[in-house]
Design an enzyme around this catalytic site. Structure first.
Site, PDB file in Angstrom:
ATOM      1  CG  HIS A  94      -1.961  -1.028   1.237  1.00 36.66           C
ATOM      2  ND1 HIS A  94      -3.106  -0.918   0.485  1.00 36.66           N
ATOM      3  CD2 HIS A  94      -2.052  -2.199   1.908  1.00 36.66           C
ATOM      4  CE1 HIS A  94      -3.863  -1.987   0.676  1.00 36.66           C
ATOM      5  NE2 HIS A  94      -3.245  -2.779   1.520  1.00 36.66           N
ATOM      6  CG  HIS A 104      -2.248  -9.725  -4.153  1.00 39.91           C
ATOM      7  ND1 HIS A 104      -2.730 -10.581  -5.140  1.00 39.91           N
ATOM      8  CD2 HIS A 104      -2.013 -10.497  -3.069  1.00 39.91           C
ATOM      9  CE1 HIS A 104      -2.793 -11.804  -4.650  1.00 39.91           C
ATOM     10  NE2 HIS A 104      -2.365 -11.791  -3.407  1.00 39.91           N
ATOM     11  CG  HIS A 145      -3.012  -6.347 -18.086  1.00 39.89           C
ATOM     12  ND1 HIS A 145      -3.629  -7.549 -17.851  1.00 39.89           N
ATOM     13  CD2 HIS A 145      -3.582  -5.454 -17.238  1.00 39.89           C
ATOM     14  CE1 HIS A 145      -4.541  -7.405 -16.915  1.00 39.89           C
ATOM     15  NE2 HIS A 145      -4.546  -6.130 -16.522  1.00 39.89           N
ATOM     16  CG  HIS A 175     -20.324  -6.478  -1.484  1.00 42.26           C
ATOM     17  ND1 HIS A 175     -19.299  -7.365  -1.292  1.00 42.26           N
ATOM     18  CD2 HIS A 175     -19.880  -5.293  -1.027  1.00 42.26           C
ATOM     19  CE1 HIS A 175     -18.271  -6.751  -0.733  1.00 42.26           C
ATOM     20  NE2 HIS A 175     -18.604  -5.481  -0.568  1.00 42.26           N
TER      21      HIS A 175
END
Length: 303
Positions: A94, A104, A145, A175
């Site tokens: 972070h 990550h 990428h 969600h």
């Protein structure tokens, strides 16, 4: 065939390389190491860096654990055996700068001895690397990428497309109906095939691990000196809250660590040092924030 001990040893070497490189990149903070042992077998080296010039909080953890699988994990993996061995390196960084992305990476190996002497052990590799920008800078995402595709293409013609889709589906906050970031690659339970040996898969795992430092160094240096406002930082804290939601609700590694009596500080080192939840936030039309939200979706072709 390469042994689990050799896999663990080489993963430790990758941990060492990445920690040294990140300290050099930051120029101020250094890693603090804690060695720990797991009740039931094995242990690890947790390394955390905090309050640096650019790295506000980060962890580069190695573990090699063994013992008996809890029934919940055994049932989730749909296996009969209880004995297991798992080793890997897990990284979350972070940054303190809103224009520098969260990143990550995880590389891991899992093995269970066979209960039938005539059958080989159950074993597989897993891992991945993904990027979570607070602000999506499209040139940076294409670079990221592109590097991943070049690594994948060395080992399997279909690896990038398969694993990119896997990451899009995995790093998805259901969600919120948005992806955690701009994806990357993710794979799990990869085993030897007619075209790919165990050594090949391990070499791919190591190559992915060693892609982390150069790719993140480039992204940090592209953005670390950019000016930003308090509003940019407020948005950064809000995007961090989404990162925390995913890791606590959906992340398989977090669940595995908790279910196997892992070390809590190491498991939760992925959480950001500060995050905010703003009620019913709506970005301004045409803003940088709205643009970023428009790109947090599956299936975008970045290369």
């Amino acid at each position: 065939m390469i042994t689990k001990e050799e896999i663990a040893r080489q993963y430790q070497q990758i941990q060492d390389e990445i920690c040294a490189g990140l300290e050099g990149l930051d120029g101020k903070a250094v890693f603090i190491e804690e060695r720990w042992e797991r009740d039931g077998g094995g242990g690890g080296r947790s390394r955390v860096i905090q309050n640096g010039n650019i790295l506000e909080k980060g962890g580069v953890n190695f573990s090699a654990v063994e013992g008996l699988l809890p029934d919940t994990i055994k049932n989730a993996l749909k296996v009969d055996q209880h004995d297991f061995f798992a080793t890997g390196v897990s990284i979350v960084i972070h940054p303190n700068h809103p224009m520098v992305p969260i990143i990550h990476m995880n590389i891991r190996y899992f093995e269970m001895p066979s209960t039938d002497k005539d059958k080989p052990p159950v074993r597989w590799f897993g891992g991945g690397i993904d990027l979570t920008p607070h602000y999506v800078i499209e040139d940076d995402v294409r670079f990221f990428h592109g590097v991943l595709k070049s690594v994948c293409d060395q080992y399997g013609a279909d690896f990038y497309n398969r694993f990119k889709k896997w990451a899009d589906d995995y790093f998805y906050i259901k969600h919120r109906n948005e992806t955690r970031g701009v994806g990357g690659i993710f794979y799990d339970r990869i085993t030897a095939t007619d075209n790919l040996s165990w050594d090949d898969i391990f070499e791919f795992s190591k190559a992915l691990g060693r892609s982390f430092l150069p790719v993140y160094t480039e992204l940090v240096n592209r953005n670390r000196n950019k000016e930003y406002t308090e509003a940019h930082q407020e948005w950064q804290y809000q995007r961090r809250s989404r990162y925390a939601e995913f890791n606590l609700v959906y992340d398989a590694g977090t669940k595995f660590g908790l279910e196997t009596n892992g070390r809590i500080e190491s498991i939760l080192m992925s959480l950001p040092p500060q995050a905010r939840w703003i009620y019913n936030y709506q970005p301004q039309p045409g803003s940088e924030e709205e643009h970023t939200l428009s790109l947090l979706k599956k299936g975008i072709n970045w290369v």
